[in-house]
Design an enzyme around this catalytic site. Structure first.
Site, mmCIF file in Angstrom:
data_model
loop_
_atom_site.group_PDB
_atom_site.id
_atom_site.type_symbol
_atom_site.label_atom_id
_atom_site.label_comp_id
_atom_site.label_asym_id
_atom_site.label_seq_id
_atom_site.Cartn_x
_atom_site.Cartn_y
_atom_site.Cartn_z
ATOM 1 N N THR A 156 -0.748 -7.931 6.786
ATOM 2 C CA THR A 156 -1.810 -8.893 6.525
ATOM 3 C C THR A 156 -2.686 -9.042 7.754
ATOM 4 O OG1 THR A 156 -2.320 -11.206 6.002
ATOM 5 C CG2 THR A 156 -0.241 -10.787 7.133
ATOM 6 N N ILE A 166 0.666 -10.004 -5.772
ATOM 7 C CA ILE A 166 0.902 -10.451 -7.146
ATOM 8 C C ILE A 166 1.632 -9.393 -7.962
ATOM 9 C CG2 ILE A 166 -1.111 -11.991 -7.143
ATOM 10 C CD1 ILE A 166 -2.695 -9.839 -8.619
ATOM 11 N N ASP A 167 2.205 -8.376 -7.280
ATOM 12 C CA ASP A 167 2.747 -7.211 -7.986
ATOM 13 C C ASP A 167 4.214 -7.312 -8.379
ATOM 14 O OD1 ASP A 167 4.156 -6.568 -5.487
ATOM 15 O OD2 ASP A 167 2.217 -5.820 -4.779
ATOM 16 N N HIS A 201 -0.123 -16.364 -4.459
ATOM 17 C CA HIS A 201 -1.246 -16.076 -5.359
ATOM 18 C C HIS A 201 -0.801 -15.753 -6.774
ATOM 19 C CE1 HIS A 201 -3.593 -14.919 -1.472
ATOM 20 N NE2 HIS A 201 -3.621 -16.214 -1.698
ATOM 21 N N ARG A 212 -9.305 -5.084 1.723
ATOM 22 C CA ARG A 212 -10.270 -5.157 2.817
ATOM 23 C C ARG A 212 -10.307 -3.949 3.743
ATOM 24 N NH1 ARG A 212 -8.815 -10.097 1.337
ATOM 25 N NH2 ARG A 212 -10.458 -11.668 1.209
ATOM 26 N N THR A 270 0.819 -1.213 0.000
ATOM 27 C CA THR A 270 0.000 0.000 0.000
ATOM 28 C C THR A 270 0.854 1.264 0.000
ATOM 29 O OG1 THR A 270 -0.208 -0.170 2.413
ATOM 30 C CG2 THR A 270 -2.011 -1.064 1.084
ATOM 31 N N CYS A 305 -3.643 -15.607 -27.742
ATOM 32 C CA CYS A 305 -2.386 -16.134 -28.265
ATOM 33 C C CYS A 305 -2.460 -16.204 -29.793
ATOM 34 C CB CYS A 305 -2.158 -17.527 -27.675
ATOM 35 S SG CYS A 305 -0.708 -18.410 -28.281
#
Length: 252
Positions: free
Chosen positions: A190, A105-106, A121, A36, A28, A150
């Site tokens: 988290t 996932i960054d 993830h 959340r 963040t 593709c």
């Protein structure tokens, strides 16, 4: 908080096998919103709840809607690593940190220089054709209009774990092994509310469990709990000024 940070520094320098387990709060401070919190993605208004749009069944039934949302809300490719990512990469170079386990996932941990990153993830930077398996970078998702395809005609799917999909067993096993062998486990950013990932900390049997979060968790899981922005906490640790000796190390 100063005393808690001092204690965390001492724990780091006394440790030979540190593992970091992180969630959305780690990113963040790099400008990537979480899910959340009060201003998070789950509190914004869409035609369908984000957790439904990011589900396997929605992806298969409505790929156009999925990719519209995915490009708009899940890709933050201009984000840069913050002091937490940078400090963790430095700890790995020092030989103290053995693994980063992330729910994000960054790819920011890798961008900061971390090598052993276990992505529970998946990652937006990896994509594959569902028909032939050909690998693609994130550029293929950005360049396409509508559903990316593709050259064989198959849909290019991001290698991220959607709702209703199982986590990668190999990544899970590696995360369990890393936590089980850690003497210091640092949990940051988290809420420990998303399973099965949150259950991984139950495998920790080491010396100290440290938790860094903006708010106290509903059930305290750490012997050492620090409330604050994780980037600011890691910046205050002054990892780059730590000297590592042959028998545990010392602080300068």
């Amino acid at each position: 908080m100063d005393e808690a940070i001092k204690e965390l520094r001492e724990q780091i320098m006394a440790s030979r096998s540190i593992v970091f387990f992180g969630g959305a709060g780690v990113s963040t401070e790099s400008g990537i919103p979480d899910f959340r919190s009060t201003d998070g993605l789950y509190h914004q208004k869409y035609a369908f709840p984000p957790e439904e749009i990011l589900s396997h069944h929605y992806f298969m039934a409505q790929p156009e809607g999925f990719f519209r949302f995915y490009r708009d809300k899940m890709l933050y490719l201009e984000a840069k690593p913050n002091p937490a990512h940078q400090a963790l990469a430095q700890l790995e170079k020092m030989g103290r940190l053995k693994a980063v386990i992330t729910q994000n996932i960054d790819g920011l941990h890798q961008a900061a220089g971390s090598q052993n990153v276990l992505e529970l993830h998946g990652s937006v930077h990896r994509n594959h054709c569902m028909a032939c398996g050909r690998a693609y970078g994130v550029e293929a998702i950005l360049a396409a209009e509508g559903v990316p395809r593709c050259s064989c005609g198959g849909i290019i799917k991001p290698d991220v774990v959607l709702y209703e999909e199982a986590l990668d067993e190999r990544v899970l096993d590696a995360a369990v092994a890393a936590i089980a062998n850690a003497d210091l486990l640092i949990v940051g950013g988290t809420s420990l509310s998303v399973y099965p990932a949150a259950g991984l900390i139950d495998y920790f049997t080491g010396r100290c469990l440290a938790v860094i979060n903006r708010q106290k968790l509903g059930r305290s899981r750490g012997q050492l709990e620090i409330c604050g922005a994780i980037g600011a906490v890691f910046a205050a640790l002054n990892v780059d000024k730590m000297e590592v000796g042959s028998e545990g190390g010392s602080l300068t």
